[in-house]
Design an enzyme around this catalytic site. Structure first.
Site, PDB file in Angstrom:
ATOM      1  N   ASP A  98       0.866  -1.183   0.000  1.00 22.11           N
ATOM      2  CA  ASP A  98       0.000   0.000   0.000  1.00 22.11           C
ATOM      3  C   ASP A  98       0.905   1.236   0.000  1.00 22.11           C
ATOM      4  OD1 ASP A  98      -3.239   0.273   1.503  1.00 22.11           O
ATOM      5  OD2 ASP A  98      -2.155   1.788   0.345  1.00 22.11           O
ATOM      6  N   ASP A 196      -2.709   4.880  -2.484  1.00 15.38           N
ATOM      7  CA  ASP A 196      -3.668   5.561  -1.612  1.00 15.38           C
ATOM      8  C   ASP A 196      -3.987   6.964  -2.122  1.00 15.38           C
ATOM      9  OD1 ASP A 196      -4.935   5.471   1.127  1.00 15.38           O
ATOM     10  OD2 ASP A 196      -3.711   7.259   1.361  1.00 15.38           O
ATOM     11  N   GLU A 238      -6.317   4.363  -5.910  1.00 15.26           N
ATOM     12  CA  GLU A 238      -7.569   4.681  -5.203  1.00 15.26           C
ATOM     13  C   GLU A 238      -7.999   6.063  -5.657  1.00 15.26           C
ATOM     14  OE1 GLU A 238      -7.425   5.838  -1.146  1.00 15.26           O
ATOM     15  OE2 GLU A 238      -9.405   5.090  -0.678  1.00 15.26           O
ATOM     16  N   HIS A 312     -10.873  -1.828   3.919  1.00 16.77           N
ATOM     17  CA  HIS A 312     -10.684  -1.468   5.332  1.00 16.77           C
ATOM     18  C   HIS A 312     -11.392  -0.149   5.692  1.00 16.77           C
ATOM     19  CE1 HIS A 312      -7.810   0.706   2.989  1.00 16.77           C
ATOM     20  NE2 HIS A 312      -7.634   1.526   3.993  1.00 16.77           N
ATOM     21  N   ASP A 313     -11.958   0.523   4.660  1.00 21.25           N
ATOM     22  CA  ASP A 313     -12.671   1.785   4.915  1.00 21.25           C
ATOM     23  C   ASP A 313     -14.174   1.623   4.784  1.00 21.25           C
ATOM     24  OD1 ASP A 313     -10.243   3.560   2.904  1.00 21.25           O
ATOM     25  OD2 ASP A 313     -10.239   3.142   5.058  1.00 21.25           O
TER      26      ASP A 313
HETATM   27  O1  TEU Z   1      -8.869   6.567   2.152  1.00 23.01           O
HETATM   28  C1  TEU Z   1      -9.290   7.698   1.459  1.00 23.01           C
HETATM   29  C2  TEU Z   1     -10.582   8.219   1.987  1.00 23.01           C
HETATM   30  O2  TEU Z   1     -10.898   9.358   1.841  1.00 23.01           O
HETATM   31  C3  TEU Z   1     -11.550   7.310   2.653  1.00 23.01           C
HETATM   32  O3  TEU Z   1     -10.926   6.300   3.325  1.00 23.01           O
HETATM   33  C4  TEU Z   1     -12.349   8.042   3.702  1.00 23.01           C
HETATM   34  O4  TEU Z   1     -11.768   7.762   4.919  1.00 23.01           O
HETATM   35  C5  TEU Z   1     -13.768   7.561   3.715  1.00 23.01           C
HETATM   36  O5  TEU Z   1     -13.832   6.240   3.519  1.00 23.01           O
HETATM   37  C6  TEU Z   1     -14.577   8.392   2.779  1.00 23.01           C
HETATM   38  O6  TEU Z   1     -15.402   9.075   3.663  1.00 23.01           O
HETATM   39  C7  TEU Z   1      -7.479   6.289   2.102  1.00 23.01           C
HETATM   40  C8  TEU Z   1      -7.225   5.067   2.957  1.00 23.01           C
HETATM   41  O7  TEU Z   1      -7.891   3.950   2.381  1.00 23.01           O
HETATM   42  C9  TEU Z   1      -7.744   5.363   4.343  1.00 23.01           C
HETATM   43  O8  TEU Z   1      -7.669   4.216   5.193  1.00 23.01           O
HETATM   44  C10 TEU Z   1      -6.908   6.483   4.915  1.00 23.01           C
HETATM   45  O9  TEU Z   1      -7.466   6.860   6.172  1.00 23.01           O
HETATM   46  C11 TEU Z   1      -6.915   7.712   3.997  1.00 23.01           C
HETATM   47  O10 TEU Z   1      -6.749   7.398   2.623  1.00 23.01           O
HETATM   48  C12 TEU Z   1      -5.740   8.614   4.341  1.00 23.01           C
HETATM   49  O11 TEU Z   1      -4.550   7.946   4.000  1.00 23.01           O
END
Ligand code: TEU
Length: 542
Positions: A98, A196, A238, A312-313
């Site tokens: 990642d 990311d 992403e 994971h989000d």
């Molecule tokens: O995530 C980007 C991001 O904007 C989403 O995760 C956000 O937290 C939510 O899901 C939309 O409301 C990436 C990573 O996947 C995440 O885990 C990190 O927290 C974020 O970037 C910062 O690196």
């Protein structure tokens, strides 16, 4: 389109903190992953996307990196990392790292130097201004995006937490440093990168540009040219705001940027206009079908789809849009059928393969996620735009910790995840929902996924599923998700009754072979089908 090895790959995402703890400190680690590689192999995945394991203060659980070329001790050592790469390779599994390069941790050496003085050589590695810009760019984790730094005597920009200062990608030295680090990892034999929020590195804050800026694609092209473009690896960006047209700019082979991207259009259809995930509404099934079908057709022969419900989000899909009570097995396997018959590279998030569910902790204090606590501060305490009760409904439905509860391996304490105290509470349904029980069950989500993956990888059907045409059926139907995949040799029909009611339906064509069925039924005809709740099947047509 020139064939690539990752065209018929299946990727398994591991969130290391929550996967498997080998030393009893309550946090998952690299040794724990090595000990479970056979589980991934048995599933049939050939790539692991490993969420960050680099040195990090863990404000955002590793998405705040303080040293890109060192392993966070809680996860183990660089020797463990090298062993994981080797052990995975022994099983025909590649490790995709990642890559979090929109920002670093504020504990990164670069930032510690940068804040020392305006003439420090690292000053322009980050984005500093004298005045707090009144721009209306809000931090993703709530609050302003400019933070006053006493030592530096200026404000710095951060799209995420205060502790995640954005790198200044207009600085050629930043580009050079990151390219050097990427090549260092590639030389270790990894299989690629998940990048990311990569659509943010083209930002131009003074023009209030964040995602998809005009500088973005030149930066990605240069990164490709200097690094992963010289290797046969999988790269997935992403990109939250992507449309099929934008996706092609990233994933059309001739563009030499990425292999594919994660688009999220299908993942936000139940988010509120003003409060996003924190005020979810019921999801529109027909809209979901239209979006997924649009992406299937839109990228055909021009770009490459990623296929996912979870990461994971994101909350656990069986709870979010399925029925994790009466029909947990049926709806989990129905959702898997919808995705795994499609064109593109499927991603299975840890625990999805056994139908793990969302969690409902007793108190907000039980939640870890910086995004949850930031949103609570902003929406409930400061702006009072949501009541505590309303906000908690959003947390239960869409909070990121839903995906981060420790993997439930068996019926032992803490689901066999750790012999210590887990960093995040284990879902109390682990006695019923765990890997061991699922694999032994007549209604095994794991075995259903394993079969779907084996079809995709089979000599008979791989070419059709990976490269065949997609033809949606009856898109406006309120509960049927059905489509065909067609090429010159074969034709398959994918059918899902995405409802809790019986569905009568007739399809044209005759069954040559039943490839998948979540009710383990025999089918001798496609006319007058009576589909039970979440009944799903994949058949080859004569
Ligand atoms: O995530 C980007 C991001 O904007 C989403 O995760 C956000 O937290 C939510 O899901 C939309 O409301 C990436 C990573 O996947 C995440 O885990 C990190 O927290 C974020 O970037 C910062 O690196």
């Amino acid at each position: 389109m020139k064939k690539k090895w990752w065209h018929n790959s299946v990727v398994y995402q591991i969130y290391p903190r929550s996967f498997n703890d080998s030393n009893g400190d309550g946090v998952g680690d690299l040794r724990g992953i090595i000990n479970k590689l056979d589980h991934v192999k048995e599933l049939g995945a050939d790539v692991i996307w490993l969420s960050p394991v680099y040195k990090s203060p863990m404000k955002d659980n590793g998405y705040d990196i303080s040293d890109y070329q060192a392993i966070e001790p809680v996860f183990g050592t660089m020797e463990d990392m090298d062993e994981l790469i080797k052990e995975a390779d022994n099983r025909g599994i590649k490790i995709v790292m990642d890559l979090v390069v929109n920002h670093t941790s504020d504990q990164h050496e670069w930032f510690k130097e940068s804040r020392k003085s305006k003439d420090n050589p690292y000053r322009d590695y980050y984005i500093w201004r004298d005045e707090e810009d009144t721009n209306d760019i809000a931090s993703v984790f709530s609050g302003p995006t400019w933070k006053w730094d006493e030592e530096a005597g200026q404000y710095y920009f951060h799209l995420f937490a205060d502790e995640q200062p954005d790198l200044n990608w207009e600085n050629p030295k930043v580009q050079e440093e990151i390219h050097k680090m990427i090549n260092w990892w590639l030389e270790k034999g990894i299989g690629g990168f998940r990048l990311d929020v990569i659509d943010l590195i083209g930002k131009e804050v003074d023009k209030k540009i964040t995602g998809n800026g005009p500088r973005l694609h030149p930066l990605i092209k240069q990164m490709n040219k200097e690094t992963f473009g010289n290797y046969d690896v999988l790269t997935v960006g992403e990109t939250w705001g992507a449309t099929p047209e934008i996706a092609m700019m990233y994933s059309a082979p001739e563009r030499e940027e990425f292999s594919m991207i994660f688009q999220f259009e299908h993942m936000v259809i139940d988010w509120d206009q003003d409060h996003g995930k924190w005020k979810p509404h019921t999801f529109d099934f027909v809209k979901l079908k239209e979006i997924l079908s649009k992406w299937q057709v839109g990228l055909k022969g021009k770009g490459w789809n990623s296929l996912f419900w979870n990461n994971h989000d994101l909350p656990r899909i069986v709870s979010r849009w399925g029925n994790d009570k009466e029909y947990r097995y049926e709806s989990a396997t129905a959702l898997a059928t919808i995705l795994h018959g499609m064109q593109g590279t499927p991603y299975v998030f840890q625990g999805e393969e056994i139908g793990m569910t969302n969690v409902k902790y007793d108190s907000l204090k039980d939640y870890n996620d910086v995004e949850i606590h930031g949103a609570y501060q902003e929406k409930v305490l400061e702006n009072k735009v949501l009541s505590e009760e309303e906000f908690m409904v959003g947390v239960y439905q869409n909070g990121r910790d839903n995906a981060r509860t420790p993997i439930q391996w068996n019926e032992k304490e803490h689901g066999g995840f750790t012999t210590g105290t887990p960093w995040l509470k284990v879902n109390q349904n682990y006695l019923e929902v765990n890997v061991e029980a699922d694999k032994a069950s007549e209604k095994s989500v794991f075995n259903y996924y394993k079969n779907l993956i084996s079809i995709r990888k089979s000599d008979a059907y791989s070419d059709l599923i990976v490269y065949g045409d997609y033809e949606a059926i009856d898109l406006s139907h309120q509960s049927l998700f059905a489509y065909k995949r067609i090429n010159d040799e074969r034709e398959i029909l994918v059918v899902v009754n995405f409802s809790e009611e019986e569905l009568n339906y007739s399809f044209d064509g005759n069954i040559k072979e039943v490839l998948a069925s979540n009710y383990n039924k025999e089918y001798d005809s496609l006319s007058d089908l009576v589909l039970l709740p979440y009944e799903s099947l994949i058949v080859e047509l004569n």
